[in-house]
Design a protein around this motif. Structure first.
Motif, mmCIF file in Angstrom:
data_model
loop_
_atom_site.group_PDB
_atom_site.id
_atom_site.type_symbol
_atom_site.label_atom_id
_atom_site.label_comp_id
_atom_site.label_asym_id
_atom_site.label_seq_id
_atom_site.Cartn_x
_atom_site.Cartn_y
_atom_site.Cartn_z
ATOM 1 N N CYS A 1 -5.182 -1.016 1.286
ATOM 2 C CA CYS A 1 -3.879 -0.677 1.856
ATOM 3 C C CYS A 1 -3.271 -1.947 2.437
ATOM 4 O O CYS A 1 -3.917 -2.651 3.227
ATOM 5 N N ALA A 2 -2.043 -2.263 2.031
ATOM 6 C CA ALA A 2 -1.347 -3.448 2.540
ATOM 7 C C ALA A 2 0.150 -3.173 2.532
ATOM 8 O O ALA A 2 0.686 -2.680 1.533
ATOM 9 N N ASP A 3 0.808 -3.460 3.645
ATOM 10 C CA ASP A 3 2.252 -3.243 3.772
ATOM 11 C C ASP A 3 2.649 -1.800 3.446
ATOM 12 O O ASP A 3 3.696 -1.549 2.833
ATOM 13 N N GLY A 4 1.788 -0.866 3.812
ATOM 14 C CA GLY A 4 2.083 0.536 3.568
ATOM 15 C C GLY A 4 1.814 1.005 2.157
ATOM 16 O O GLY A 4 2.036 2.176 1.833
ATOM 17 N N VAL A 5 1.350 0.107 1.300
ATOM 18 C CA VAL A 5 1.050 0.448 -0.091
ATOM 19 C C VAL A 5 -0.455 0.637 -0.234
ATOM 20 O O VAL A 5 -1.245 -0.213 0.185
ATOM 21 N N THR A 6 -0.875 1.738 -0.824
ATOM 22 C CA THR A 6 -2.296 1.981 -1.059
ATOM 23 C C THR A 6 -2.581 2.028 -2.552
ATOM 24 O O THR A 6 -1.742 2.470 -3.347
ATOM 25 N N THR A 7 -3.758 1.577 -2.913
ATOM 26 C CA THR A 7 -4.161 1.586 -4.317
ATOM 27 C C THR A 7 -5.673 1.479 -4.405
ATOM 28 O O THR A 7 -6.342 1.193 -3.402
ATOM 29 N N THR A 8 -6.212 1.715 -5.570
ATOM 30 C CA THR A 8 -7.633 1.504 -5.818
ATOM 31 C C THR A 8 -7.788 0.529 -6.974
ATOM 32 O O THR A 8 -6.991 0.528 -7.912
#
Length: 236
Positions: free
Chosen positions: A197-204
């Protein structure tokens, strides 16, 4: 917490393994082989340039071990070389007119000394760096990551039997450096992927994708959000 990530690996053994991988690849190319001029995965550098970079970098590595990094930086500044980017490009330019065998011998000899001296000091000793005194073991893990990255850049082969273990220690080094740099990226590792999670963006990301992100090698076609990619890049 960060240093616990690295406890299970021996940085000096990894350094030896990755140096041997590069040496085996470079040694397999003849002096006039066109492969030396092939573009590497490192933007702007050929395979030969990667070797020249590794050879030139030993000037800094030995300055760290000798405790005279600031003297080296001052000398380079007088020659108009400022910062690591300038130093890397200068190191490559200095060796472009030399026989490739000479550059290979230079790197092999100087790096062999670096690896032996760092192993002799042990992981808890301190050496001089641009950032000040720093543990030898942690510095070696930085070198491990760089060597693995450049081995992949030139296409040095990795056996199937070692690929998974190699990826695992690289994930650990990436997570360690992100923590060390107090990255704004929140990272959690599961059994088979990395949640970010970075700058409100989440991913895998898969483990290999996470490693590639930490060293800036995802490639232009990857769909990772640029904000996450920027937050994860922390190594070579």
């Amino acid at each position: 917490m960060g240093e616990d990530l690295l406890k299970q690996w021996n940085p000096f053994d990894i350094f030896d393994t990755e140096a041997a991988r590069l040496d085996g690849f470079f040694s397999g190319l003849a002096e006039g082989d066109e492969e030396w001029q092939r573009p590497s995965r490192c933007a702007g550098w050929s395979v030969r340039d990667v070797l020249a970079h590794l050879a030139g970098e030993e000037l800094y590595n030995h300055a760290c071990l000798d405790g005279n990094v600031q003297d080296l930086l001052a000398r380079l500044a007088r020659e108009g070389v400022n910062g690591f980017h300038d130093f890397n490009e200068w190191s490559v330019r200095q060796r472009r007119a030399l026989p490739v065998g000479q550059v290979l011998d230079e790197w092999r000899t100087q790096n062999g000394e670096t690896r032996a001296r760092m192993r002799a000091l042990g992981r808890d000793a301190l050496i001089d760096t641009m950032a000040g005194p720093y543990p030898v073991g942690w510095q070696t893990f930085h070198y491990d990551s760089e060597y693995a990255t450049h081995a992949d850049d030139v296409g040095a082969p990795v056996a199937d039997a070692e690929a998974d273990g190699r990826t695992l220690w690289r994930v650990a080094v990436g997570r360690f450096v992100l923590a060390e740099q107090e990255s704004k990226a929140q990272v959690e590792q599961t059994a088979d992927e990395i949640w970010v999670c970075a700058d409100g963006v989440t991913t895998t990301l898969s483990y290999p994708e996470f490693v590639a992100a930490t060293v800036g090698r995802l490639g232009p076609g990857h769909e990772l959000d640029p904000r996450v990619a920027a937050a994860l890049r922390c190594l070579a």
